[in-house]
Write a protein that holds these residues in place. Structure first.
Motif, PDB file in Angstrom:
ATOM      1  N   LYS A   4      12.970  13.338 -33.895  1.00  0.00           N
ATOM      2  CA  LYS A   4      11.631  13.785 -33.529  1.00  0.00           C
ATOM      3  C   LYS A   4      10.822  14.258 -34.719  1.00  0.00           C
ATOM      4  CE  LYS A   4      12.921  15.092 -28.871  1.00  0.00           C
ATOM      5  NZ  LYS A   4      12.896  16.120 -27.865  1.00  0.00           N
ATOM      6  N   GLY A   5      11.464  14.634 -35.812  1.00  0.00           N
ATOM      7  CA  GLY A   5      10.745  15.085 -36.993  1.00  0.00           C
ATOM      8  C   GLY A   5      10.305  16.535 -36.878  1.00  0.00           C
ATOM      9  N   VAL A   6       9.557  16.979 -37.872  1.00  0.00           N
ATOM     10  CA  VAL A   6       9.144  18.380 -37.922  1.00  0.00           C
ATOM     11  C   VAL A   6       7.636  18.557 -37.842  1.00  0.00           C
ATOM     12  CG1 VAL A   6      11.183  19.079 -39.253  1.00  0.00           C
ATOM     13  CG2 VAL A   6       9.110  18.367 -40.452  1.00  0.00           C
ATOM     14  N   PHE A   7       6.875  17.470 -37.720  1.00  0.00           N
ATOM     15  CA  PHE A   7       5.422  17.579 -37.750  1.00  0.00           C
ATOM     16  C   PHE A   7       4.803  17.749 -36.372  1.00  0.00           C
ATOM     17  CE2 PHE A   7       6.324  15.152 -41.687  1.00  0.00           C
ATOM     18  CZ  PHE A   7       5.964  16.169 -42.561  1.00  0.00           C
ATOM     19  N   VAL A   8       5.598  17.675 -35.329  1.00  0.00           N
ATOM     20  CA  VAL A   8       5.119  17.865 -33.968  1.00  0.00           C
ATOM     21  C   VAL A   8       5.953  18.967 -33.340  1.00  0.00           C
ATOM     22  CG1 VAL A   8       4.777  16.757 -31.736  1.00  0.00           C
ATOM     23  CG2 VAL A   8       4.505  15.419 -33.822  1.00  0.00           C
ATOM     24  N   ASN A   9       5.314  19.857 -32.576  1.00  0.00           N
ATOM     25  CA  ASN A   9       6.024  20.996 -31.988  1.00  0.00           C
ATOM     26  C   ASN A   9       6.805  20.590 -30.733  1.00  0.00           C
ATOM     27  OD1 ASN A   9       3.551  20.610 -30.589  1.00  0.00           O
ATOM     28  ND2 ASN A   9       3.595  22.698 -29.833  1.00  0.00           N
ATOM     29  N   TRP A  10       7.717  19.637 -30.889  1.00  0.00           N
ATOM     30  CA  TRP A  10       8.496  19.126 -29.770  1.00  0.00           C
ATOM     31  C   TRP A  10       9.396  20.186 -29.151  1.00  0.00           C
ATOM     32  CZ3 TRP A  10      13.558  19.737 -30.916  1.00  0.00           C
ATOM     33  CH2 TRP A  10      13.905  19.769 -32.256  1.00  0.00           C
ATOM     34  N   TRP A  11       9.691  21.262 -29.852  1.00  0.00           N
ATOM     35  CA  TRP A  11      10.540  22.329 -29.318  1.00  0.00           C
ATOM     36  C   TRP A  11       9.761  23.212 -28.340  1.00  0.00           C
ATOM     37  CZ3 TRP A  11       9.096  21.631 -34.343  1.00  0.00           C
ATOM     38  CH2 TRP A  11       8.122  22.502 -34.838  1.00  0.00           C
ATOM     39  N   GLU A  12       8.422  23.078 -28.305  1.00  0.00           N
ATOM     40  CA  GLU A  12       7.603  23.865 -27.381  1.00  0.00           C
ATOM     41  C   GLU A  12       7.109  23.058 -26.182  1.00  0.00           C
ATOM     42  OE1 GLU A  12       5.703  26.813 -30.801  1.00  0.00           O
ATOM     43  OE2 GLU A  12       4.397  25.413 -29.760  1.00  0.00           O
ATOM     44  N   ARG A  53       2.768   7.335 -29.300  1.00  0.00           N
ATOM     45  CA  ARG A  53       3.137   8.695 -28.878  1.00  0.00           C
ATOM     46  C   ARG A  53       2.150   9.171 -27.828  1.00  0.00           C
ATOM     47  NH1 ARG A  53       3.727  11.263 -34.825  1.00  0.00           N
ATOM     48  NH2 ARG A  53       5.592  10.126 -35.427  1.00  0.00           N
ATOM     49  N   GLN A  54       2.671   9.915 -26.874  1.00  0.00           N
ATOM     50  CA  GLN A  54       1.825  10.572 -25.894  1.00  0.00           C
ATOM     51  C   GLN A  54       2.073  12.067 -26.029  1.00  0.00           C
ATOM     52  OE1 GLN A  54       2.377   9.422 -21.798  1.00  0.00           O
ATOM     53  NE2 GLN A  54       1.229  11.163 -21.047  1.00  0.00           N
ATOM     54  N   TYR A  55       1.034  12.792 -26.382  1.00  0.00           N
ATOM     55  CA  TYR A  55       1.140  14.237 -26.545  1.00  0.00           C
ATOM     56  C   TYR A  55       0.771  14.910 -25.236  1.00  0.00           C
ATOM     57  CZ  TYR A  55       1.269  13.071 -31.479  1.00  0.00           C
ATOM     58  OH  TYR A  55       1.611  12.546 -32.693  1.00  0.00           O
ATOM     59  N   THR A  56       1.631  15.791 -24.755  1.00  0.00           N
ATOM     60  CA  THR A  56       1.359  16.503 -23.513  1.00  0.00           C
ATOM     61  C   THR A  56       0.586  17.782 -23.817  1.00  0.00           C
ATOM     62  OG1 THR A  56       3.505  17.602 -23.646  1.00  0.00           O
ATOM     63  CG2 THR A  56       3.409  15.562 -22.374  1.00  0.00           C
ATOM     64  N   GLY A  58      -0.528  21.223 -24.826  1.00  0.00           N
ATOM     65  CA  GLY A  58       0.103  22.192 -25.706  1.00  0.00           C
ATOM     66  C   GLY A  58       0.742  21.585 -26.943  1.00  0.00           C
ATOM     67  N   ALA A  59       0.821  20.260 -26.995  1.00  0.00           N
ATOM     68  CA  ALA A  59       1.418  19.606 -28.163  1.00  0.00           C
ATOM     69  C   ALA A  59       0.474  19.721 -29.351  1.00  0.00           C
ATOM     70  CB  ALA A  59       1.709  18.137 -27.861  1.00  0.00           C
ATOM     71  N   ARG A  60       1.043  19.896 -30.531  1.00  0.00           N
ATOM     72  CA  ARG A  60       0.256  19.999 -31.758  1.00  0.00           C
ATOM     73  C   ARG A  60       0.895  19.154 -32.839  1.00  0.00           C
ATOM     74  NH1 ARG A  60       1.414  25.043 -33.615  1.00  0.00           N
ATOM     75  NH2 ARG A  60       2.924  25.322 -31.975  1.00  0.00           N
ATOM     76  N   LEU A  61       0.052  18.487 -33.593  1.00  0.00           N
ATOM     77  CA  LEU A  61       0.519  17.812 -34.792  1.00  0.00           C
ATOM     78  C   LEU A  61       0.407  18.844 -35.905  1.00  0.00           C
ATOM     79  CD1 LEU A  61       1.490  15.223 -36.138  1.00  0.00           C
ATOM     80  CD2 LEU A  61      -0.896  14.597 -36.491  1.00  0.00           C
ATOM     81  N   LEU A  62       1.534  19.292 -36.423  1.00  0.00           N
ATOM     82  CA  LEU A  62       1.549  20.390 -37.382  1.00  0.00           C
ATOM     83  C   LEU A  62       0.965  19.964 -38.727  1.00  0.00           C
ATOM     84  CD1 LEU A  62       5.057  21.853 -36.513  1.00  0.00           C
ATOM     85  CD2 LEU A  62       2.845  22.433 -35.536  1.00  0.00           C
TER      86      LEU A  62
END
Length: 75
Positions: A4-12, A53-56, A58-62
């Motif tokens: 998933k990488g670190v540039f998207v807040n996938w953990w949130e 990609r589909q961002y839901t 609250g998703a952010r591109l860091l």
């Protein structure tokens, strides 16, 4: 989506990744390239498209920095 990488807040929140068959990717990418070239007014090199990609909510591109030599205009 294993990496998933670190540039998207996938953990949130969820960020969904749609893999597209290679034949269809070429069609999508060529059409998108044509639209971006028209908008930017410069030729765009077609390289690799991994998928969509589909961002839901609250998703952010860091914060990150794209390389100008390769990402001045990208899809």
């Amino acid at each position: 989506w294993k990496s998933k990488g670190v540039f998207v807040n996938w953990w949130e929140t969820d960020v969904l990744f749609l893999q597209i068959p290679w034949e269809m990717k070429n069609i999508y990418q060529a059409r998108l390239r044509d639209m971006v070239e028209e908008w930017a007014g410069v030729p765009v090199e077609q390289t690799v498209m991994y998928g969509l990609r589909q961002y839901t909510q609250g998703a952010r591109l860091l914060t990150h920095v794209d390389r100008q030599t390769t990402h001045a205009v990208s899809l």
